[in-house]
Motif scaffolding. Sequence first.
Motif, mmCIF file in Angstrom:
data_model
loop_
_atom_site.group_PDB
_atom_site.id
_atom_site.type_symbol
_atom_site.label_atom_id
_atom_site.label_comp_id
_atom_site.label_asym_id
_atom_site.label_seq_id
_atom_site.Cartn_x
_atom_site.Cartn_y
_atom_site.Cartn_z
ATOM 1 N N PRO A 1 1.092 -1.201 -0.127
ATOM 2 C CA PRO A 1 0.035 -0.454 -0.156
ATOM 3 C C PRO A 1 0.760 1.500 -0.278
ATOM 4 O O PRO A 1 1.844 1.395 0.570
ATOM 5 C CB PRO A 1 -0.715 -0.405 1.100
ATOM 6 C CG PRO A 1 -0.148 -1.220 2.376
ATOM 7 C CD PRO A 1 0.547 -2.114 1.683
ATOM 8 N N LEU A 2 0.376 2.265 -0.431
ATOM 9 C CA LEU A 2 1.055 3.389 -0.185
ATOM 10 C C LEU A 2 0.918 3.677 0.897
ATOM 11 O O LEU A 2 -0.407 3.899 1.129
ATOM 12 C CB LEU A 2 0.359 3.817 -1.438
ATOM 13 C CG LEU A 2 0.791 4.031 -2.711
ATOM 14 C CD1 LEU A 2 -0.357 4.535 -3.996
ATOM 15 C CD2 LEU A 2 1.880 4.348 -3.794
ATOM 16 N N THR A 3 1.849 4.950 1.371
ATOM 17 C CA THR A 3 1.717 5.984 2.494
ATOM 18 C C THR A 3 1.946 7.429 1.897
ATOM 19 O O THR A 3 2.362 7.555 1.324
ATOM 20 C CB THR A 3 3.210 5.217 3.067
ATOM 21 O OG1 THR A 3 4.214 5.916 2.519
ATOM 22 C CG2 THR A 3 2.874 3.918 3.405
ATOM 23 N N ASN A 4 1.395 7.951 3.401
ATOM 24 C CA ASN A 4 1.992 9.613 2.654
ATOM 25 C C ASN A 4 3.705 9.415 2.236
ATOM 26 O O ASN A 4 3.599 10.913 1.803
ATOM 27 C CB ASN A 4 1.968 10.149 4.668
ATOM 28 C CG ASN A 4 0.152 10.026 4.247
ATOM 29 O OD1 ASN A 4 -0.181 10.195 3.746
ATOM 30 N ND2 ASN A 4 -0.054 10.063 6.091
ATOM 31 N N ALA A 5 4.830 8.735 2.451
ATOM 32 C CA ALA A 5 5.958 9.402 1.990
ATOM 33 C C ALA A 5 6.279 9.087 0.922
ATOM 34 O O ALA A 5 7.019 9.778 -0.054
ATOM 35 C CB ALA A 5 7.392 8.514 3.096
ATOM 36 N N ASP A 6 5.186 8.803 0.499
ATOM 37 C CA ASP A 6 5.413 8.048 -1.012
ATOM 38 C C ASP A 6 5.391 9.158 -1.845
ATOM 39 O O ASP A 6 3.517 10.380 -1.555
ATOM 40 C CB ASP A 6 4.314 7.103 -1.687
ATOM 41 C CG ASP A 6 4.808 5.495 -1.378
ATOM 42 O OD1 ASP A 6 5.589 5.185 -1.485
ATOM 43 O OD2 ASP A 6 4.046 4.499 -0.487
ATOM 44 N N ARG A 7 5.446 9.894 -3.220
ATOM 45 C CA ARG A 7 5.527 10.991 -3.698
ATOM 46 C C ARG A 7 5.589 10.253 -5.461
ATOM 47 O O ARG A 7 6.199 9.872 -5.635
ATOM 48 C CB ARG A 7 6.316 11.718 -3.120
ATOM 49 C CG ARG A 7 7.491 11.903 -2.251
ATOM 50 C CD ARG A 7 5.491 12.321 -1.030
ATOM 51 N NE ARG A 7 5.057 13.814 -0.856
ATOM 52 C CZ ARG A 7 3.757 14.067 -0.617
ATOM 53 N NH1 ARG A 7 3.544 13.495 0.110
ATOM 54 N NH2 ARG A 7 3.097 15.617 -1.132
ATOM 55 N N CYS A 8 5.112 11.154 -6.187
ATOM 56 C CA CYS A 8 4.341 11.928 -7.618
ATOM 57 C C CYS A 8 6.015 12.185 -8.285
ATOM 58 O O CYS A 8 6.425 12.564 -7.815
ATOM 59 C CB CYS A 8 3.030 12.661 -7.796
ATOM 60 S SG CYS A 8 2.952 12.607 -9.902
ATOM 61 N N ASP A 9 6.049 11.014 -9.029
ATOM 62 C CA ASP A 9 7.299 10.913 -9.610
ATOM 63 C C ASP A 9 7.300 11.793 -10.778
ATOM 64 O O ASP A 9 8.160 12.470 -11.179
ATOM 65 C CB ASP A 9 7.170 9.671 -10.573
ATOM 66 C CG ASP A 9 7.976 8.185 -9.476
ATOM 67 O OD1 ASP A 9 8.647 8.656 -8.692
ATOM 68 O OD2 ASP A 9 7.474 7.005 -10.281
ATOM 69 N N ARG A 10 6.360 12.768 -11.017
ATOM 70 C CA ARG A 10 6.614 13.353 -12.200
ATOM 71 C C ARG A 10 5.930 15.263 -11.245
ATOM 72 O O ARG A 10 7.565 15.760 -11.960
ATOM 73 C CB ARG A 10 5.227 13.757 -12.690
ATOM 74 C CG ARG A 10 4.963 12.883 -13.669
ATOM 75 C CD ARG A 10 5.892 12.801 -14.836
ATOM 76 N NE ARG A 10 5.370 13.426 -14.845
ATOM 77 C CZ ARG A 10 6.166 14.430 -16.406
ATOM 78 N NH1 ARG A 10 7.019 13.842 -16.554
ATOM 79 N NH2 ARG A 10 5.600 15.740 -16.653
ATOM 80 N N CYS A 11 6.032 15.029 -10.033
ATOM 81 C CA CYS A 11 5.694 16.542 -9.266
ATOM 82 C C CYS A 11 5.732 16.656 -7.479
ATOM 83 O O CYS A 11 5.723 17.784 -7.264
ATOM 84 C CB CYS A 11 4.547 17.536 -9.884
ATOM 85 S SG CYS A 11 2.665 16.733 -9.161
ATOM 86 N N GLY A 12 5.737 15.398 -7.417
ATOM 87 C CA GLY A 12 6.159 15.464 -5.833
ATOM 88 C C GLY A 12 5.319 15.671 -5.151
ATOM 89 O O GLY A 12 5.125 15.933 -3.920
#
Length: 62
Positions: free
Chosen positions: A13-24
């Motif tokens: 699962p995605l967490t709050n620490a996971d960021r979009c590779d395009r824009c953050g």
Amino acid sequence: MTDNATTTIVPNPLTNADRCDRCGAAAKVRATLTAGGELLFCRHHYNGHEARLAELGALISE
């Protein structure tokens, strides 16, 4: 004797620490590529790349 190898996909699962590779921005979608590797997208950027990811056969998890 038959070799019946099984591949199990374990949810990551995605967490709050996971960021979009395009824009953050916060990642909302994980695209796992059949050639290997993964990309994380915010909803906005996923919508823009959804068709191409489908063409590539990416496994999408939200």
